[in-house]
Design an enzyme around this catalytic site. Structure first.
Site, PDB file in Angstrom:
ATOM      1  N   CYS A   1       0.829  -1.217   0.000  1.00 27.43           N
ATOM      2  CA  CYS A   1       0.000   0.000   0.000  1.00 27.43           C
ATOM      3  C   CYS A   1       0.857   1.259   0.000  1.00 27.43           C
ATOM      4  O   CYS A   1       0.501   2.270  -0.604  1.00 27.43           O
ATOM      5  CB  CYS A   1      -0.948  -0.003   1.189  1.00 27.43           C
TER       6      CYS A   1
ATOM      7  N   HIS B   1      -1.929   1.585   7.221  1.00 26.00           N
ATOM      8  CA  HIS B   1      -2.325   1.446   5.812  1.00 26.00           C
ATOM      9  C   HIS B   1      -2.157   2.781   5.097  1.00 26.00           C
ATOM     10  O   HIS B   1      -2.572   3.819   5.606  1.00 26.00           O
ATOM     11  CB  HIS B   1      -3.780   0.975   5.738  1.00 26.00           C
TER      12      HIS B   1
ATOM     13  N   ASN C   1      -8.697   3.751  -2.161  1.00 28.70           N
ATOM     14  CA  ASN C   1      -7.999   2.605  -1.587  1.00 28.70           C
ATOM     15  C   ASN C   1      -7.352   1.790  -2.713  1.00 28.70           C
ATOM     16  O   ASN C   1      -7.568   2.083  -3.896  1.00 28.70           O
ATOM     17  CB  ASN C   1      -9.000   1.755  -0.786  1.00 28.70           C
TER      18      ASN C   1
END
Length: 335
Positions: free
Chosen positions: A108, A278, A298
């Site tokens: 990520c 994240h 995302n």
């Protein structure tokens, strides 16, 4: 240093799981509990037959890592709108609308960076340069400055790498777009889907300084460089001003297991254990039913959340969302 941080974040996950009286992650009980709270968001299932080790692996941002120099404040002189969506502001930049999929890899930190970098290259070239910057190049070639590849990394290291070594183009898995498309397949979040199963396993692919067959220019000539990389203060207005003036930014926050169940509305933590850090891309802001939010992309594919996007509470550093903002500027001479 990152090994220590990674160990600490794992310990955090373990201790929080032990002391937690919450419902099992990804369970119907958790969904029902969140929805009964009448909070600002709705829960539902995004992951069906996945192992929890996979979900923890997705959270690959090492929080509190090395800091980039902070850019000078400039929000005081700006009049900012109540809501802003980079997708609407720069409609000729298609990457702003794009949602990628990091697969079974804690990348990520690389995705949040290359997504925002792709957007900014287009924005600052006034739409003349449309390129999907390669997550593969970032993930595999940055090395220890960025952390540990699929086992987690630093958003700040990613932006620094862009200014030092540049990044080639590269689209989604199996897209054959660009010099180095992503090599890790999307995995299956659903019960009867066709993608491979999601696991917590997965090594970082090797750094290959060669473009895929049939692509030109060469790897070296395909590099896009950043001319600056910096952190943005945790001041809400400064973050808004940065996005408004320069385009989407990368941020990172603490993920709790209730976030995995996000479907719509403005997320704020209700219940569940800490899963890890994240990294994501923030592309705007607004207010929904009197609740201020950040608009966020995302990297868990379009079948997660609200077509791959989510909103999270703005202005209270919720889950640390305002504490880890990084960005940078592309080199003008490339355009």
């Amino acid at each position: 240093m990152w090994q220590l941080l990674a160990t600490l974040s794992c310990l955090l996950v373990l201790t929080s799981a032990r002391s937690s009286l919450h419902f099992p992650p990804l369970s119907d009980e958790m969904v029902n509990y969140v929805n009964k709270q009448n909070t600002t968001w709705k829960a539902g299932h995004n992951f069906y037959n996945v192992d929890l080790s996979y979900v923890k692996k997705l959270c690959g941002a090492i929080l509190g890592g090395p800091k980039l120099p902070q850019r000078d404040a400039f929000a005081a002189d700006m009049v900012l709108p109540d809501s802003f969506d980079a997708r609407e502001q720069w409609p000729n930049c298609p990457t702003i609308k794009e949602i990628r999929d990091q697969g079974s890899c804690g990348s990520c930190w690389a995705f949040g960076a290359v997504e925002a970098i792709s957007d900014r290259i287009c924005i600052h070239s006034k739409g003349r340069v449309n390129v999907e910057v390669s997550a593969e190049d970032m993930l595999t070639c940055c090395g220890s400055e960025c952390g540990d590849g699929c086992n987690g990394g630093f958003p700040s290291g990613a932006w620094n790498f862009w200014t030092k070594k540049g990044l080639v183009s590269g689209g989604l898995y199996d897209s054959h777009v660009g010099c180095r498309p992503y090599s890790i397949p999307p995995c299956e979040h659903h019960v009867n889907g066709s993608r491979p199963p999601c696991t917590g396993e997965g090594d970082t692919p090797k750094c290959s300084k060669i473009c895929e067959p049939g692509y030109s220019p060469s790897y070296k000539d395909d590099k896009h460089f950043g001319c600056s990389s910096y952190s943005v203060s945790s001041n809400e207005k400064e973050i808004m001003a940065e996005i408004y003036k320069n385009g989407p930014v990368e941020g990172a926050f603490s993920v709790y297991s209730d976030f995995l169940l996000y479907k719509s509305g403005v997320y704020q933590h209700v219940s569940g254990e800490m899963m890890g850090g994240h990294a994501i891309r923030i592309l705007g802001w607004g207010v929904e039913n009197d609740t201020p939010y950040w608009l966020v992309g995302n990297s868990w594919n379009t079948d997660w959340g609200d077509k791959g996007f989510f909103k999270i509470l703005r202005g209270q550093d919720h889950c640390g969302i305002e504490s880890e903002i990084v960005a940078g500027m592309p080199c003008a001479h490339q355009h």
